[in-house]
Scaffold this motif. Structure first.
Motif, PDB file in Angstrom:
ATOM      1  N   ALA A   1      -4.028 -16.145  40.508  1.00 47.19           N
ATOM      2  CA  ALA A   1      -4.284 -14.843  41.135  1.00 47.19           C
ATOM      3  C   ALA A   1      -3.282 -14.596  42.256  1.00 47.19           C
ATOM      4  CB  ALA A   1      -5.707 -14.798  41.674  1.00 47.19           C
ATOM      5  N   ASP A   2      -2.966 -15.661  43.034  1.00 46.44           N
ATOM      6  CA  ASP A   2      -2.000 -15.514  44.125  1.00 46.44           C
ATOM      7  C   ASP A   2      -0.623 -15.134  43.608  1.00 46.44           C
ATOM      8  OD1 ASP A   2      -3.802 -15.939  46.049  1.00 46.44           O
ATOM      9  OD2 ASP A   2      -3.147 -17.961  46.613  1.00 46.44           O
ATOM     10  N   VAL A   3      -0.220 -15.755  42.494  1.00 43.77           N
ATOM     11  CA  VAL A   3       1.104 -15.468  41.937  1.00 43.77           C
ATOM     12  C   VAL A   3       1.175 -14.010  41.488  1.00 43.77           C
ATOM     13  CG1 VAL A   3       2.627 -15.921  39.975  1.00 43.77           C
ATOM     14  CG2 VAL A   3       1.666 -17.829  41.282  1.00 43.77           C
ATOM     15  N   ILE A   4       0.081 -13.520  40.862  1.00 41.63           N
ATOM     16  CA  ILE A   4       0.100 -12.148  40.342  1.00 41.63           C
ATOM     17  C   ILE A   4      -0.115 -11.129  41.460  1.00 41.63           C
ATOM     18  CG2 ILE A   4      -1.026 -10.521  38.766  1.00 41.63           C
ATOM     19  CD1 ILE A   4      -1.771 -12.970  37.056  1.00 41.63           C
ATOM     20  N   LEU A   5      -1.008 -11.434  42.401  1.00 45.39           N
ATOM     21  CA  LEU A   5      -1.431 -10.410  43.359  1.00 45.39           C
ATOM     22  C   LEU A   5      -0.872 -10.567  44.765  1.00 45.39           C
ATOM     23  CD1 LEU A   5      -5.199 -10.151  42.347  1.00 45.39           C
ATOM     24  CD2 LEU A   5      -3.316  -8.679  41.647  1.00 45.39           C
ATOM     25  N   LYS A   6      -0.482 -11.786  45.173  1.00 52.77           N
ATOM     26  CA  LYS A   6      -0.103 -11.987  46.576  1.00 52.77           C
ATOM     27  C   LYS A   6       1.381 -12.232  46.792  1.00 52.77           C
ATOM     28  CE  LYS A   6      -3.942 -12.772  49.458  1.00 52.77           C
ATOM     29  NZ  LYS A   6      -5.170 -13.386  48.941  1.00 52.77           N
ATOM     30  N   GLU A   7       1.904 -13.256  46.106  1.00 54.30           N
ATOM     31  CA  GLU A   7       3.308 -13.596  46.342  1.00 54.30           C
ATOM     32  C   GLU A   7       4.202 -12.552  45.690  1.00 54.30           C
ATOM     33  OE1 GLU A   7       3.395 -17.530  44.686  1.00 54.30           O
ATOM     34  OE2 GLU A   7       1.769 -18.090  46.037  1.00 54.30           O
ATOM     35  N   PRO A   8       5.302 -12.175  46.378  1.00 52.21           N
ATOM     36  CA  PRO A   8       6.181 -11.166  45.787  1.00 52.21           C
ATOM     37  C   PRO A   8       6.802 -11.681  44.489  1.00 52.21           C
ATOM     38  CG  PRO A   8       6.846 -11.723  48.049  1.00 52.21           C
ATOM     39  CD  PRO A   8       5.749 -12.647  47.683  1.00 52.21           C
ATOM     40  N   PHE A   9       6.948 -10.760  43.503  1.00 49.44           N
ATOM     41  CA  PHE A   9       7.681 -11.116  42.283  1.00 49.44           C
ATOM     42  C   PHE A   9       9.139 -11.330  42.650  1.00 49.44           C
ATOM     43  CE2 PHE A   9       4.869  -8.080  39.525  1.00 49.44           C
ATOM     44  CZ  PHE A   9       3.815  -8.960  39.630  1.00 49.44           C
ATOM     45  N   PRO A  10       9.845 -12.223  41.940  1.00 51.42           N
ATOM     46  CA  PRO A  10      11.310 -12.263  42.116  1.00 51.42           C
ATOM     47  C   PRO A  10      11.890 -10.922  41.668  1.00 51.42           C
ATOM     48  CG  PRO A  10      10.544 -14.023  40.634  1.00 51.42           C
ATOM     49  CD  PRO A  10       9.362 -13.176  40.947  1.00 51.42           C
ATOM     50  N   TYR A  11      13.016 -10.527  42.268  1.00 48.54           N
ATOM     51  CA  TYR A  11      13.619  -9.239  41.922  1.00 48.54           C
ATOM     52  C   TYR A  11      13.874  -9.098  40.425  1.00 48.54           C
ATOM     53  CZ  TYR A  11      14.579  -8.464  46.902  1.00 48.54           C
ATOM     54  OH  TYR A  11      14.462  -8.277  48.244  1.00 48.54           O
ATOM     55  N   TRP A  12      14.416 -10.174  39.822  1.00 48.22           N
ATOM     56  CA  TRP A  12      14.781 -10.081  38.400  1.00 48.22           C
ATOM     57  C   TRP A  12      13.549  -9.834  37.545  1.00 48.22           C
ATOM     58  CZ3 TRP A  12      12.301 -13.571  35.344  1.00 48.22           C
ATOM     59  CH2 TRP A  12      11.861 -14.758  35.930  1.00 48.22           C
ATOM     60  N   PHE A  13      12.398 -10.385  37.961  1.00 53.55           N
ATOM     61  CA  PHE A  13      11.176 -10.201  37.179  1.00 53.55           C
ATOM     62  C   PHE A  13      10.690  -8.749  37.294  1.00 53.55           C
ATOM     63  CE2 PHE A  13       6.474 -10.709  36.634  1.00 53.55           C
ATOM     64  CZ  PHE A  13       6.515 -11.042  35.290  1.00 53.55           C
ATOM     65  N   GLY A  14      10.703  -8.234  38.525  1.00 46.22           N
ATOM     66  CA  GLY A  14      10.357  -6.826  38.720  1.00 46.22           C
ATOM     67  C   GLY A  14      11.281  -5.924  37.925  1.00 46.22           C
ATOM     68  N   ALA A  15      12.574  -6.295  37.892  1.00 45.52           N
ATOM     69  CA  ALA A  15      13.565  -5.491  37.179  1.00 45.52           C
ATOM     70  C   ALA A  15      13.244  -5.421  35.690  1.00 45.52           C
ATOM     71  CB  ALA A  15      14.959  -6.082  37.391  1.00 45.52           C
ATOM     72  N   ILE A  16      12.893  -6.566  35.102  1.00 40.62           N
ATOM     73  CA  ILE A  16      12.573  -6.585  33.668  1.00 40.62           C
ATOM     74  C   ILE A  16      11.338  -5.720  33.398  1.00 40.62           C
ATOM     75  CG2 ILE A  16      11.755  -8.067  31.784  1.00 40.62           C
ATOM     76  CD1 ILE A  16      13.569 -10.282  32.940  1.00 40.62           C
ATOM     77  N   LEU A  17      10.323  -5.841  34.276  1.00 36.70           N
ATOM     78  CA  LEU A  17       9.113  -5.029  34.098  1.00 36.70           C
ATOM     79  C   LEU A  17       9.426  -3.536  34.196  1.00 36.70           C
ATOM     80  CD1 LEU A  17       6.375  -7.004  36.095  1.00 36.70           C
ATOM     81  CD2 LEU A  17       6.734  -6.925  33.628  1.00 36.70           C
ATOM     82  N   LEU A  18      10.252  -3.150  35.192  1.00 38.33           N
ATOM     83  CA  LEU A  18      10.608  -1.734  35.342  1.00 38.33           C
ATOM     84  C   LEU A  18      11.361  -1.232  34.114  1.00 38.33           C
ATOM     85  CD1 LEU A  18      11.698  -1.467  39.102  1.00 38.33           C
ATOM     86  CD2 LEU A  18       9.577  -0.667  38.069  1.00 38.33           C
ATOM     87  N   GLY A  19      12.258  -2.074  33.587  1.00 38.65           N
ATOM     88  CA  GLY A  19      13.011  -1.705  32.393  1.00 38.65           C
ATOM     89  C   GLY A  19      12.087  -1.485  31.199  1.00 38.65           C
ATOM     90  N   ILE A  20      11.147  -2.415  31.001  1.00 40.84           N
ATOM     91  CA  ILE A  20      10.209  -2.292  29.880  1.00 40.84           C
ATOM     92  C   ILE A  20       9.328  -1.048  30.048  1.00 40.84           C
ATOM     93  CG2 ILE A  20       8.208  -3.366  28.766  1.00 40.84           C
ATOM     94  CD1 ILE A  20       9.485  -6.103  29.411  1.00 40.84           C
ATOM     95  N   LEU A  21       8.847  -0.824  31.274  1.00 42.16           N
ATOM     96  CA  LEU A  21       7.996   0.355  31.532  1.00 42.16           C
ATOM     97  C   LEU A  21       8.746   1.643  31.216  1.00 42.16           C
ATOM     98  CD1 LEU A  21       6.116  -0.481  34.869  1.00 42.16           C
ATOM     99  CD2 LEU A  21       5.068   0.044  32.668  1.00 42.16           C
ATOM    100  N   ASN A  22      10.018   1.703  31.609  1.00 40.94           N
ATOM    101  CA  ASN A  22      10.812   2.910  31.369  1.00 40.94           C
ATOM    102  C   ASN A  22      10.973   3.157  29.864  1.00 40.94           C
ATOM    103  OD1 ASN A  22      12.305   5.183  31.914  1.00 40.94           O
ATOM    104  ND2 ASN A  22      13.900   4.151  33.078  1.00 40.94           N
ATOM    105  N   VAL A  23      11.199   2.077  29.094  1.00 41.04           N
ATOM    106  CA  VAL A  23      11.324   2.206  27.638  1.00 41.04           C
ATOM    107  C   VAL A  23       9.999   2.713  27.048  1.00 41.04           C
ATOM    108  CG1 VAL A  23      11.699   0.986  25.475  1.00 41.04           C
ATOM    109  CG2 VAL A  23      13.104   0.434  27.460  1.00 41.04           C
ATOM    110  N   CYS A  24       8.888   2.113  27.497  1.00 39.28           N
ATOM    111  CA  CYS A  24       7.575   2.534  26.990  1.00 39.28           C
ATOM    112  C   CYS A  24       7.324   4.004  27.315  1.00 39.28           C
ATOM    113  CB  CYS A  24       6.457   1.680  27.595  1.00 39.28           C
ATOM    114  SG  CYS A  24       6.516  -0.044  27.113  1.00 39.28           S
ATOM    115  N   LEU A  25       7.705   4.414  28.525  1.00 37.49           N
ATOM    116  CA  LEU A  25       7.496   5.811  28.932  1.00 37.49           C
ATOM    117  C   LEU A  25       8.276   6.756  28.018  1.00 37.49           C
ATOM    118  CD1 LEU A  25       6.273   7.794  30.997  1.00 37.49           C
ATOM    119  CD2 LEU A  25       8.322   7.489  32.372  1.00 37.49           C
ATOM    120  N   LEU A  26       9.523   6.387  27.717  1.00 35.16           N
ATOM    121  CA  LEU A  26      10.338   7.226  26.830  1.00 35.16           C
ATOM    122  C   LEU A  26       9.704   7.289  25.443  1.00 35.16           C
ATOM    123  CD1 LEU A  26      12.915   8.844  26.173  1.00 35.16           C
ATOM    124  CD2 LEU A  26      14.031   6.695  25.626  1.00 35.16           C
ATOM    125  N   ALA A  27       9.209   6.124  24.960  1.00 35.86           N
ATOM    126  CA  ALA A  27       8.615   6.077  23.622  1.00 35.86           C
ATOM    127  C   ALA A  27       7.352   6.938  23.560  1.00 35.86           C
ATOM    128  CB  ALA A  27       8.302   4.633  23.249  1.00 35.86           C
TER     129      ALA A  27
END
Lengths: 184, 213
Positions: free
Chosen positions: A15-41
């Motif tokens: 829970a701490d890893v998901i909710l408390k500690e900041p994601f590494p930048y690269w991980f956030g970047a991959i999530l943002l990229g995937i979200l943007n693709v899903c939004l376009l789809a």
């Protein structure tokens, strides 16, 4: 009994890893990229933010008697439709509100929400001038760091690359201004 | 402010649960107005959540490489763009093959892009947040970014109000440039992919060198 405790501790760690500690930048970047693709789809349109800020401003201006429907910006069909439909029928406006809500939710889940006051008047001047410049510049360039840079480059459009170079140059000029006028 | 950091932080989980309930209820309301609105609501929340959890900041991404030599956020932007580009081009190519108009953010490229981008970059650094960063920090409770958002909206409206003039005098001469149209699909896709990789490598090298100094 002891197993239960161990399990509880393990769950808390996840829970701490998901909710408390900041994601590494690269991980956030991959999530943002995937979200943007899903939004376009799903919606047929990539992520953008500032076009809808213009609608918000136009609605306010209309409340004060302006006629935004005659602005050249609202010659474009999508913009005109959004202007006529209002906030609660504009997907992008709802999505922008969702970004604020999502960040608030994340901050509360991590117990990191704090109402941060203003430190000095220079910060206010920076926010006023900077906010206005961003809005104006984004209309001129057909997008912001999201619509033009992130979604534009991802769409293999040349304007995205020009925007990235220009925004970097602007950021450099802005830093010089900040150092000269705002830090002392 | 010091007292705040000294006292142990209280759990805000109960507030989070109340907010979650409100978000769900609003989502249900939106789905009655239109299904796509509820979907966009969920996307917004997801974007905001990820932005906050990863402290993502496009402003710092383009500001820090020159200011401090740190390119970790710039490299993250390159990663996000690469991931999105691969997915986008699949959707675009499928649309192209079936003869539909190619989707995506393809807008006129020209002097106005350069001018607007520079103005935007200056503003982002002065206010301390870009479009996504401003919204994210409003959610986190930063008063400064709330002020910036108000003027961001005012500036957008002013830009939309003056758009006609720019359209007649500057944008008129520019055309949208979709790279696959001029380079071909293969060259555009692999060329841009290679360019992103080269930029990544350069950023890494830049970061390493500025640390060595």
């Amino acid at each position: 009994m002891k197993n239960k405790e161990l399990l509880k501790e393990e769950l808390k760690r996840y829970a701490d890893v998901i909710l408390k500690e900041p994601f590494p930048y690269w991980f956030g970047a991959i999530l943002l990229g995937i979200l943007n693709v899903c939004l376009l789809a799903v919606s047929g349109e990539p992520w953008r933010i500032t076009t809808h800020f213009a609608h918000w401003g136009a609605w306010v201006a209309r409340a004060f008697g302006a006629r935004p429907e005659f602005w050249a910006f609202y010659d474009e069909q999508d913009n005109a439709a959004a202007l006529a439909g209002g906030f609660l029928r504009d997907g992008g406006s709802v999505q922008n509100l969702g970004i604020i809500a999502g960040a608030l939710l994340a901050a509360l889940l991590a117990s990191q929400f704090r109402f941060k006051k203003i430190k000095n008047y220079k910060q206010v001047i920076g926010a006023v001038i900077g906010g206005f410049l961003m809005g104006y510049g984004a209309r001129l360039a057909f997008g912001c760091n999201i619509g033009a840079l992130f979604s534009g480059i991802s769409s293999m459009s040349l304007h995205g690359w020009i925007f990235m170079a220009a925004m970097s140059a602007g950021a450099y000029l802005g830093s010089r201004l900040l150092i000269k006028f705002f830090l002392y | 402010m010091k007292e705040f950091t000294l006292t142990r932080k209280k759990s805000q989980l109960p507030y989070a649960m109340v907010l979650l309930l409100i978000l769900v209820l609003f989502g249900i309301y939106l789905s009655r107005v239109g299904k796509i609105l509820a979907v966009r609501w969920i996307f917004g929340i997801a974007f905001g959540f990820v932005l906050q959890r990863s402290r993502f900041c496009f402003t710092a991404a383009v500001r820090d490489p020159v200011l401090t030599g740190n390119t970790s956020l710039f490299r993250a932007v390159l990663i996000a763009t690469t991931v999105a580009m691969v997915g986008f081009s699949y959707i675009q190519f499928a649309a192209h093959l079936s003869g539909c108009p190619v989707p995506g953010m393809i807008k006129p490229a020209g002097v106005h892009t350069l001018l607007g981008g520079i103005i935007f970059g200056i503003g982002a650094v002065l206010s301390g947040g870009c479009a996504s960063g401003t919204l994210m920090r409003v959610g986190e409770g930063h008063l400064v970014n709330m002020i910036a958002l108000v003027f961001f909206i005012a500036g957008s409206a002013a830009g939309a109000y003056h758009f006609g003039w720019f359209k007649e005098n500057i944008i008129k001469f520019a055309r949208p440039v979709f790279l696959p149209d001029i380079l071909g699909w293969g060259a555009a896709f692999f060329g841009q992919l290679a360019f992103l990789l080269i930029l990544y490598w350069l950023a890494l090298w830049w970061d390493y060198n500025s640390r060595a100094e």
